[in-house]
Design a protein around this motif. Structure first.
Motif, PDB file in Angstrom:
ATOM      1  N   LYS A 178     -18.178  14.643 -81.247  1.00  0.00           N
ATOM      2  CA  LYS A 178     -18.247  16.040 -81.701  1.00  0.00           C
ATOM      3  C   LYS A 178     -17.658  17.034 -80.708  1.00  0.00           C
ATOM      4  O   LYS A 178     -17.974  18.221 -80.746  1.00  0.00           O
ATOM      5  CB  LYS A 178     -19.699  16.438 -82.019  1.00  0.00           C
ATOM      6  N   ARG A 194     -16.870  24.504 -81.988  1.00  0.00           N
ATOM      7  CA  ARG A 194     -17.096  23.063 -82.010  1.00  0.00           C
ATOM      8  C   ARG A 194     -18.593  22.764 -81.909  1.00  0.00           C
ATOM      9  O   ARG A 194     -19.364  23.586 -81.424  1.00  0.00           O
ATOM     10  CB  ARG A 194     -16.350  22.390 -80.852  1.00  0.00           C
ATOM     11  N   ASP A 195     -18.987  21.561 -82.331  1.00  0.00           N
ATOM     12  CA  ASP A 195     -20.405  21.199 -82.368  1.00  0.00           C
ATOM     13  C   ASP A 195     -20.986  20.933 -80.989  1.00  0.00           C
ATOM     14  O   ASP A 195     -22.157  21.201 -80.733  1.00  0.00           O
ATOM     15  CB  ASP A 195     -20.604  19.956 -83.244  1.00  0.00           C
TER      16      ASP A 195
END
Length: 316
Positions: free
Chosen positions: A262, A295-296
């Motif tokens: 991720k 972004r995660d």
């Protein structure tokens, strides 16, 4: 005056927004990738300027990042210049406080092609770390021992980075793209147990861990619309940054290195700027950024909810 009021209203609106802000490892303000670039039909201009900039960025957690930067642009000849940026950065948050010299940015920019309506510029550059990105703090939350602090609090990314970019500029538009490639990993050793006395254990686990981090490769695109008048200008634009390769880090317990899930994907921001020119030599500019997409997983400490900067520029 009507356009001035519209511009100021835009910045007031942004400052009241609850949306997210900007993520940037530094290459988005280097050479051909810089925002709010002036277009001129006259090619033979030796650009020399010094810019004093104050920056404030809020993170996804409690750290607030401040930086004061000196930015030199020195013309080599009629078609090329070098840029040198050196920041002093300080960070405050619930884990502690840090301060120090940030990473040195160096870039070379050359005019590649010109026409009656467009200029095309190319940039090659590098970021040179001021330290290994493993600064420690000693306070009541660490139990009185020196503990490495998260990358949000670090003044350096701790890595040597290579940078390249190109831009197309007209009197109304700026299109730019660039790439930043980390060449080395940093030395950051932050882990949650090193802050045993932090009162909120759920909060501290929100800091993404990336020991001895090797960041992935970032690619950026800048699209910016400019409105220019006699003494002032303003712009609106979008800044998508895509991490195309995964970050890599070591397991704190075993030392085994692996790719981090991720850590790839899009970070998208909207950017607005306003500039006022007192005369041909002196000007100020304000830039505000708001993050829309992130972004995660972000162990590099680059994520910002919102950024604001104000600069004084002297051209000579």
């Amino acid at each position: 005056m009507r356009y001035f009021i519209i511009c100021i209203s835009f910045f007031l609106l942004i400052n009241q927004s609850a949306a997210q802000g900007c993520s940037d490892a530094g290459f988005c303000t280097m050479g051909a990738m810089k925002p709010d670039q002036n277009y001129s039909k006259r090619v033979a201009i030796k650009l020399r300027s010094v810019e004093f900039n104050y920056y404030r960025g809020t993170s996804l957690l409690t750290p607030v990042i401040h930086a004061a930067t000196v930015d030199f642009t020195l013309g080599i000849n009629d078609f090329s210049s070098i840029q040198i940026k050196l920041p002093y950065q300080w960070v405050t948050g619930t884990l502690g406080e840090t301060a120090g010299i940030g990473d040195l940015s160096l870039s070379y920019t050359r005019l590649l092609k010109t026409s009656s309506k467009w200029n095309v510029n190319g940039t090659l550059g590098a970021k040179i770390p001021s330290n290994d990105g493993n600064k420690t703090v000693n306070n009541e939350k660490t139990g009185g021992i020196d503990a490495p602090i998260h990358m949000y609090y670090q003044q350096s990314l701790g890595s040597y980075d290579a940078i390249a970019g190109v831009s197309v500029i007209s009197s109304d538009w700026l299109f730019a793209t660039g790439i930043q490639i980390p060449l080395t990993r940093n030395g950051n050793k932050f882990t949650w147990p090193q802050f045993p006395n932090h009162p909120d254990r759920e909060y501290i686990r929100k800091y993404n861990i990336g020991n001895d981090l090797l960041r992935g490769i970032d690619v950026m695109i800048r699209v910016e619309k400019n409105w220019r008048f006699t003494n002032f200008n303003f712009s609106l634009g979008a800044l998508p940054i895509y991490r195309i390769t995964k970050d890599e880090a070591a397991d704190p317990m075993t030392g085994e290195r692996s790719k981090l899930a991720k850590t790839t994907g899009l970070a998208l921001s909207v950017i607005g700027s306003f500039g006022y020119h007192f005369d041909v030599n002196n000007s100020i500019k304000i830039i505000q950024g708001i993050k829309l997409v992130d972004r995660d997983f972000n162990p590099d400490g680059l994520t910002r909810n919102e950024v604001f900067s104000v600069s004084y520029v002297y051209k000579f």
